[in-house]
Write a protein that holds these residues in place. Structure first.
Motif, PDB file in Angstrom:
ATOM      1  N   TYR A 141       0.832  -1.206   0.000  1.00  0.00           N
ATOM      2  CA  TYR A 141       0.000   0.000   0.000  1.00  0.00           C
ATOM      3  C   TYR A 141       0.866   1.255   0.000  1.00  0.00           C
ATOM      4  O   TYR A 141       0.659   2.182  -0.809  1.00  0.00           O
ATOM      5  CB  TYR A 141      -0.930  -0.019   1.207  1.00  0.00           C
ATOM      6  N   SER A 183      -4.419   8.472  -1.423  1.00  0.00           N
ATOM      7  CA  SER A 183      -4.987   7.193  -1.827  1.00  0.00           C
ATOM      8  C   SER A 183      -6.507   7.224  -1.681  1.00  0.00           C
ATOM      9  O   SER A 183      -7.032   7.713  -0.687  1.00  0.00           O
ATOM     10  CB  SER A 183      -4.406   6.067  -0.970  1.00  0.00           C
ATOM     11  N   PRO A 239      -8.523   4.304  -1.522  1.00  0.00           N
ATOM     12  CA  PRO A 239      -8.525   2.841  -1.527  1.00  0.00           C
ATOM     13  C   PRO A 239      -9.940   2.278  -1.467  1.00  0.00           C
ATOM     14  O   PRO A 239     -10.844   2.898  -0.901  1.00  0.00           O
ATOM     15  CB  PRO A 239      -7.747   2.484  -0.258  1.00  0.00           C
ATOM     16  N   VAL A 247      -5.874   0.422  -5.114  1.00  0.00           N
ATOM     17  CA  VAL A 247      -5.313   1.660  -4.582  1.00  0.00           C
ATOM     18  C   VAL A 247      -5.364   2.675  -5.715  1.00  0.00           C
ATOM     19  O   VAL A 247      -4.572   2.619  -6.657  1.00  0.00           O
ATOM     20  CB  VAL A 247      -3.878   1.460  -4.062  1.00  0.00           C
TER      21      VAL A 247
END
Length: 470
Positions: free
Chosen positions: A331, A343, A345, A387
């Motif tokens: 990540y 990000s 996500p 991501v």
């Protein structure tokens, strides 16, 4: 820039004075402390609490809860701050209750394979304390999250395909309710038929039904033998077909992780590895030396049928640790693909038989946008992550990210999956709750919330959509 969150009344001076007089420096209204606790790893705009309380015991949490309940002040539990869906944002103001200082390991019962810990204990801290016992705690999300936070979000990780999630590994908890009452749920017995399962109700509740202060968790014996391997594939579809056949044949692998080519490139740069930058599966096998060898041989044969290249083995502890640390750092490695980005996500989970189709169609969507998107996940249980790297100030980035997210969730739900396998709902996915569970089920959730938190003070605005979105 105006805040997208509702305005609220600032914390009354009377409450702030009470907390300061009672707890001194363990209650802070400093800007830096509030900023630290008003953001997480997500793309969501920070929302600062009015104050932060650093708790040391369940009784202290209960005392603060009673004060907040009396004055109708929101309470936001806080662990390690590693959430990615805005779980810890104080979108209605109030007091953040930081549980990181509650980090005592209260008991280890090696003969019963369980341990009781305070909520601020992290997974790495517990496993360090277990060193030499022959036991370990298997749930391993990439971050060194607190166990209280892991229970609150029903976390899992790379080992879930063999050892399950937090739902399967918490035996009981101590929980502070909205009005300051303390309850104990579950116990140390391996099974019980006594009444409602309050432990399972509270696991995954994201701090909206109670504040978890202690947990009793299952431990597992360290396997006699462990071996890890990586294998690169010509495409994502071939890798996923390998996973599906492995699971369907009943091979008891401990971990199966998929990383796409973009993720591998980021991991190599970040972790100084030299893995082939192709869609790749990471495997780990646990058991006796004979069973590990048998599992590995069978999976290697399956992978070869789908074009998987010869396995690169890691049998020494230090080599395995380095390999899995690189996976856990994926990540953060991906964040470096677009310096200065944030990000966005997202994750979904689908039945294993639909995984290949879901990933392939998602990959087709990714090819249509201009922003970098990495794909990886715990594909052994049908869970994968995107991501999505965005500049939050760039409307085009955000439109593309929302489009990908909406398409991914709609696809997963159409395949009888879920909008999130392990990230949780927070504020980021509330709009999908009715679509996934149905209006009636969400109303039942509202009724439970109202019964346990009638004044809507526990982490308000999380999980359940606003009434007008139901």
């Amino acid at each position: 820039m105006n805040s997208p969150y509702p305005s609220h009344q600032p914390l009354a001076q009377e409450i702030a004075s009470d907390l300061k007089n009672r707890f001194g420096d363990r209650f802070s209204q400093g800007d830096s402390i509030r900023m630290q606790h008003g953001r997480d790893e997500s793309v969501h705009q920070p929302a600062l609490p009015d104050g932060v309380f650093f708790a040391k015991s369940s009784d202290e949490v209960a005392e603060v809860a009673r004060l907040c309940f009396r004055h109708r002040v929101p309470m936001i539990p806080y662990g390690a701050g590693s959430s990615v869906e805005g779980h810890v944002l104080a979108i209605h103001g109030g007091i953040t209750i930081d549980l990181a200082g509650m980090n005592r390991i209260l008991a280890i019962h090696a003969e019963d394979l369980d341990a009781t810990v305070e909520a601020g204990v992290t997974r790495l801290q517990l496993n360090a304390a277990l060193k030499g016992s022959g036991l370990f705690f298997p749930i391993d999300p990439g971050a060194d999250a607190s166990l209280g936070g892991m229970a609150a979000t029903r976390a899992s990780g790379t080992n879930a395909v063999r050892y399950g999630t937090m739902r399967d590994n918490v035996l009981g908890m101590t929980v502070v309710l909205a009005d300051g009452r303390i309850i104990s749920t579950g116990g140390r017995a391996r099974k019980s038929s006594a009444g409602y399962d309050l432990t399972r109700l509270l696991i995954g509740s994201e701090g909206t039904l109670g504040i978890i202060t202690e947990l009793t968790v299952r431990l597992q014996p360290i396997p006699e033998a462990m071996s890890a391997a990586v294998s690169a594939f010509p495409g994502v579809a071939a890798a996923v077909k390998t996973v599906i056949e492995t699971i369907q044949l009943g091979v008891p692998v401990a971990r199966i992780e998929l990383l796409d080519a973009l993720t591998l490139s980021a991991v190599n740069h970040h972790s100084h590895t030299a893995l082939k930058e192709l869609p790749t599966l990471f495997f780990e096998f646990h058991g006796s030396p004979a069973s590990v060898s048998e599992q590995a041989q069978l999976v290697q044969e399956i992978a070869a049928r789908f074009g998987g290249e010869d396995f690169a083995w890691a049998t020494r502890n230090e080599d395995r640790s380095r390999l899995w640390q690189a996976r856990h750092d994926a990540y953060f490695a991906c964040l470096q693909l677009k310096p200065g980005c944030r990000s966005f996500p997202t994750d979904v989970c689908v039945p294993i038989s639909r995984l290949a189709e879901c990933i392939q169609r998602t990959s087709d969507d990714i090819a249509q946008v201009s922003i970098p998107i990495a794909l990886f996940g715990h594909v052994g249980d049908g869970n994968f992550h995107l991501v999505v790297l965005v500049d939050p100030g760039n409307p085009k980035d955000m439109r593309e990210a929302e489009w990908i997210n909406d398409r991914l969730v709609a696809r997963a739900l159409a395949m009888d999956g879920t909008c999130t396998g392990e990230h949780g709902i927070g504020i980021g996915k509330t709009r999908f709750m009715v679509r996934e569970h149905g209006r009636n089920a969400v109303e039942v959730m509202r009724a439970i919330k109202k019964a346990l938190d009638p004044r809507q003070l526990l982490n308000p605005g999380k999980i359940l959509p606003p009434d007008d979105e139901s």
